[in-house]
Write a protein that holds these residues in place. Sequence first.
Motif, short mmCIF file in Angstrom:
data_model
loop_
_atom_site.label_atom_id
_atom_site.label_comp_id
_atom_site.label_asym_id
_atom_site.label_seq_id
_atom_site.Cartn_x
_atom_site.Cartn_y
_atom_site.Cartn_z
N LYS A 197 0.60 -0.99 0.46
CA LYS A 197 0.03 0.16 -0.36
C LYS A 197 0.99 1.15 0.27
O LYS A 197 1.88 1.54 0.87
CB LYS A 197 -0.68 0.06 1.40
N ALA A 222 -7.96 -7.26 -9.45
CA ALA A 222 -8.60 -6.76 -8.17
C ALA A 222 -8.65 -7.86 -7.15
O ALA A 222 -9.75 -8.57 -6.51
CB ALA A 222 -9.79 -6.27 -8.85
N GLU A 224 -9.68 -5.91 -4.36
CA GLU A 224 -10.16 -4.61 -2.81
C GLU A 224 -11.68 -4.27 -3.96
O GLU A 224 -11.76 -4.36 -5.36
CB GLU A 224 -9.49 -3.73 -2.51
N TRP A 228 -10.57 0.48 -9.21
CA TRP A 228 -8.99 -0.05 -9.17
C TRP A 228 -8.14 0.67 -10.23
O TRP A 228 -7.19 0.65 -9.53
CB TRP A 228 -8.85 -1.82 -8.87
N GLN A 327 -1.03 2.12 -7.57
CA GLN A 327 -1.99 1.04 -7.41
C GLN A 327 -2.32 2.45 -6.26
O GLN A 327 -3.06 1.76 -5.23
CB GLN A 327 -1.92 -0.14 -6.27
N GLY A 329 -6.77 3.49 -6.68
CA GLY A 329 -8.66 3.29 -6.40
C GLY A 329 -9.11 4.97 -6.46
O GLY A 329 -8.74 5.11 -5.81
N GLU A 337 -5.26 4.43 -1.19
CA GLU A 337 -3.92 3.05 -1.85
C GLU A 337 -4.55 2.14 -2.11
O GLU A 337 -5.25 1.90 -0.62
CB GLU A 337 -2.88 4.18 -0.40
N ARG A 338 -4.85 1.10 -2.78
CA ARG A 338 -5.17 -0.13 -3.01
C ARG A 338 -4.21 -1.17 -2.80
O ARG A 338 -2.59 -0.95 -2.78
CB ARG A 338 -6.23 -0.51 -4.46
N GLN A 339 -4.02 -2.73 -2.95
CA GLN A 339 -3.71 -3.43 -2.64
C GLN A 339 -3.97 -4.48 -3.68
O GLN A 339 -5.81 -5.23 -2.98
CB GLN A 339 -2.98 -4.17 -1.19
N ASP A 340 -3.81 -5.17 -4.44
CA ASP A 340 -4.12 -5.58 -5.69
C ASP A 340 -2.75 -6.54 -5.90
O ASP A 340 -1.56 -6.59 -6.17
CB ASP A 340 -4.49 -5.72 -6.90
#
Length: 369
Positions: A197, A222, A224, A228, A327, A329, A337-340
Amino acid sequence: MYGNPFLGGLSSLPLIKPGRSRAINAENPTGEKGMGGMAASHLGPSRKGSPCIRDVAPGATATLAEIAGPGIIEHIWITVTDRTEADTFVLRDLVLRMYWDDETVPSVESPLGDFFCNGFGRGCVVNSMPIVVNPTRGFNSYFPMPFRSKARITIENQHEAPIPALFYQIDYCLHDELPEETAYFHAQWRRQPITTKGEDYVILDQVRGAGQYVGTYLALTALERYWWGEGEIKMYIDGDEEYPTICGTGTEDYFGGAWSFATQQNGKTVENTYNTPFMGYPYYSSHDDSVHNPYHNDDTPPMRGFYRWHIPDPIRFRQDLKVTIQQIGVYKKGLFERQDDVASVAYWYQTEPHQPFGPLPGKEERWPR
């Protein structure tokens, strides 16, 4: 006959071009002049006696081509099954490698499917300028791949079962010499199963020398909810450190789309895939309906595959290059902030020698979710 072997296009078709055309496949594994189609079948001599390499054993490496130069590989065609009774991820278990001149480390290293924009161990149709995938899993590359003294192309079988048939053809042209400014083709696969993240995913790093970046394949799963695709792609060129010279405006923008690729049809949101010469979104799956196994849950996170070719607009560098993507969204409260799960293939040309790639993850670490 003299001239630049890289000149092409329809307007050049009437011009006599330099070079000597050759092809390597299982019917002529050395590509020698006048030596094609010599194997016999039950139909008789020279009647489709050796159309493929058969039964590539687990752990074995098949050498598709070993060519003395100077020359340019102009087209590669490969097809294999995408599954065996052992498992369903053949396209991630087969590793494609290419070596130029006297290299001991590869300039190209990627799972076979991903190199041809077929990630996740699944086949899909791709209709672009340098990469074409036709039904069913007819993998084609038109990237010019020059070499001065030698070219070697291999496929390693890391699958747990034999590959019953490996079909291929490599079309190339031999030349007396190549222009002094000729650079070498490179491609590297990477994956981060869970991105960190707030940290950009690294598509390419540790490039030293002069050249041009010519393409990106992105296989994104994806992990989350919500949109995205707000992450910006960054190109750090020739000494850039904290900030890049080129920074895009979002993931769907980089791949030539807009407004999340979606349209409303009959009151429902529809995900629009597309193939164009330089940009595409050829693969989308919200569940893996091709796996029917009591030990598998067919429901998987949404998976999307994209390509972007910098052919009219290559990213030129003279000293070094690094390519990353954020990353990020967005939802009703704004950006987050995302985690993919992100995998990629970077495609570029550069002078040799190149920096050796990091270790390729083991096959289980390459499998899709």
